[in-house]
Design a protein around this motif. Structure first.
Motif, short mmCIF file in Angstrom:
data_model
loop_
_atom_site.label_atom_id
_atom_site.label_comp_id
_atom_site.label_asym_id
_atom_site.label_seq_id
_atom_site.Cartn_x
_atom_site.Cartn_y
_atom_site.Cartn_z
N TYR B 76 0.84 -1.21 0.00
CA TYR B 76 0.00 0.00 0.00
C TYR B 76 0.87 1.25 0.00
CZ TYR B 76 -3.38 3.48 1.55
OH TYR B 76 -4.16 4.60 1.64
N LEU B 77 1.91 1.25 0.84
CA LEU B 77 2.81 2.41 0.90
C LEU B 77 3.50 2.63 -0.46
CD1 LEU B 77 4.42 1.84 4.41
CD2 LEU B 77 3.27 3.93 3.69
N ALA B 78 3.91 1.55 -1.10
CA ALA B 78 4.57 1.69 -2.40
C ALA B 78 3.61 2.33 -3.41
CB ALA B 78 5.04 0.33 -2.92
N LYS B 79 2.37 1.82 -3.42
CA LYS B 79 1.37 2.36 -4.35
C LYS B 79 1.10 3.84 -4.07
CE LYS B 79 -3.36 1.81 -6.03
NZ LYS B 79 -3.52 3.25 -6.01
N ARG B 80 1.00 4.18 -2.79
CA ARG B 80 0.70 5.57 -2.42
C ARG B 80 1.81 6.51 -2.87
NH1 ARG B 80 -1.34 9.11 -0.55
NH2 ARG B 80 -2.12 9.10 -2.69
N TRP B 81 3.06 6.11 -2.64
CA TRP B 81 4.16 7.00 -3.00
C TRP B 81 4.32 7.10 -4.51
CZ3 TRP B 81 7.35 10.26 -0.12
CH2 TRP B 81 7.04 10.29 1.25
N ILE B 82 3.98 6.03 -5.22
CA ILE B 82 4.00 6.10 -6.69
C ILE B 82 2.92 7.08 -7.15
CG2 ILE B 82 3.48 4.82 -8.81
CD1 ILE B 82 4.74 2.36 -7.39
N ASP B 83 1.72 6.99 -6.54
CA ASP B 83 0.63 7.90 -6.90
C ASP B 83 1.02 9.35 -6.61
OD1 ASP B 83 -2.17 5.75 -5.86
OD2 ASP B 83 -0.97 5.84 -7.71
#
Lengths: 188, 227
Positions: B76-83
């Protein structure tokens, strides 16, 4: 009988707008040899790139961009500057009916409006010119940096060869410019 | 307000996600105590950046309790920072970019420091994942880096002022240098040294997510944005 008065005002603004921007940075030049010798090696490389050396500064001008290198400190200043002649006009017209007394007042008001409009256009032109100069400078920086870093690397390589020669007899030198490596074998 | 438990923080996080883009969320985020919650700040750096000054959570004090949650939230953190970074490429307002960049820098510096101190570098795995996804290996770094600044309305800003804005734009990319430093430190940890297993775990992640190439590219992109 009613009378109509046509009040017409024309104003003109002529001025020169100037825009300037600059950036400075330091080249990485290792002190392999004494400062004056390193400066000379750097100067030699810069001359090959079209720089003119006067005293301790090497300069190159291309169109609106000037590059200056302070040889002892290897500090680079890249400056872009330009100016533009502005010739702006503003015309205002207003019709007044049945009131001659208002003519002078209207004329003054229209002149003030025209002055304000011209001042705003002048400021806009200055901002646009500033943006163009900064864009131009930014666009050139990448290429200038590569050129100057190349010159600094070649000066460093020359310094290493000289230093190696001072230490002993050079047996072999191999260079890989793409990888940026230099191997000197010295017999001490 | 009493210290919130891990469960409370998770509840706050989930509630914020549901109320995102509402006035309620905006009011909450303006409260320092809320914006400083580690899970909220780490998962939503873009939302907490509405504050004038970055709110920096006490990662060092709370990491031991939050470690298991952060392990679970890695994808989730990876997805958020990519977004967040993808949205950053569309930012036009200079002030917005500067606030977000300052928030990201403050947050990540505090988080990475706490993770390294606690011997839990693995909790920063999401950063390696994000960097790998965001950075193109095919396109030249100086070209790819322009994505982060192409929509900025710079007006008549001078180059020195633009440089400061560009630093904000590349604040996440700049973190790659710290992660690279971690890899170098971990390589020096010997078999009999304390923390060997943790060091090897970081190096395994480093290899898995192509840390070497990705961080070199990130560094080249940061340089391209620094006149």
């Amino acid at each position: 009988m009613s009378r109509a008065y046509r009040v017409r005002v024309e104003e003109r603004l002529q001025r020169i707008v100037r825009a300037e921007d600059h950036v400075s940075c330091q080249l990485e030049l290792l002190e392999i040899l004494p400062c004056d010798q390193m400066s000379q090696l750097l100067a030699d490389e810069l001359i090959k790139l079209g720089f003119k050396v006067e005293g301790e500064t090497a300069t190159r001008k291309e169109k609106d961009v000037t590059i200056s290198v302070d040889l002892p400190s290897a500090t680079v200043v890249v400056q872009a500057a330009t100016d533009k002649q502005l010739d702006l006009k503003s015309a205002k017209v207003k019709n007044i009916y049945d009131n001659q007394q208002l003519v002078a007042e209207t004329k003054a008001r229209l002149q003030a409006e025209a002055h304000k409009e011209l001042a705003a256009l002048g400021d806009q032109a200055e901002s646009l010119l500033q943006r163009q100069v900064t864009d131009q400078l930014e666009a050139k920086l990448g290429d200038i940096r590569k050129e100057l870093e190349g010159a600094a690397n070649r000066a460093t390589a020359a310094a290493l060869k000289q230093r190696a020669a001072q230490l002993g007899q050079i047996k072999s030198i191999s260079e890989d410019p793409e990888a940026g490596s230099l191997t000197i074998v010295v017999e001490v | 307000m009493a210290e919130l438990s891990v469960g409370d923080q998770l509840l706050m996080l989930r509630t914020l996600e549901r109320l995102r883009d509402t006035q309620v969320a905006e009011r909450w985020l303006r409260m320092r105590r809320f914006a400083e919650l580690p899970l909220v700040a780490l998962c939503h750096p873009d939302l907490v950046s509405i504050r004038e000054r970055p709110a920096v959570p006490n990662f060092a004090g709370q990491l031991p309790d939050l470690a298991w949650v952060l392990e679970c939230l890695q994808p989730y953190l990876a997805k958020r920072w990519i977004d967040v970074e993808e949205n950053k490429t569309r930012i036009a307002e200079v002030e917005h970019m500067q606030r977000l960049g300052a928030t990201q820098t403050a947050l990540l510096n505090a988080f990475l420091s706490a993770a390294a101190q606690a011997g839990r570098r693995d909790l920063a795995r999401f950063l390696l994942v994000s960097l790998q996804q965001l950075i193109s290996i095919e396109v030249a770094p100086e070209v790819w880096a322009r994505r982060w600044i192409r929509d900025l309305r710079l007006g008549a800003m001078r180059l020195a002022e633009r440089t400061i804005v560009y630093q904000s734009a590349s604040s996440f990319l700049a973190i790659a240098a710290q992660l690279r430093g971690w890899a170098e430190e971990c390589r020096r940890v010997g078999y009999l040294d304390e923390g060997y297993a943790a060091a090897q775990l970081w190096l395994a992640d480093w290899a898995r997510y192509d840390g070497e190439n990705v961080t070199l590219r990130a560094a080249a992109m940061v340089r391209a944005l620094s006149p």
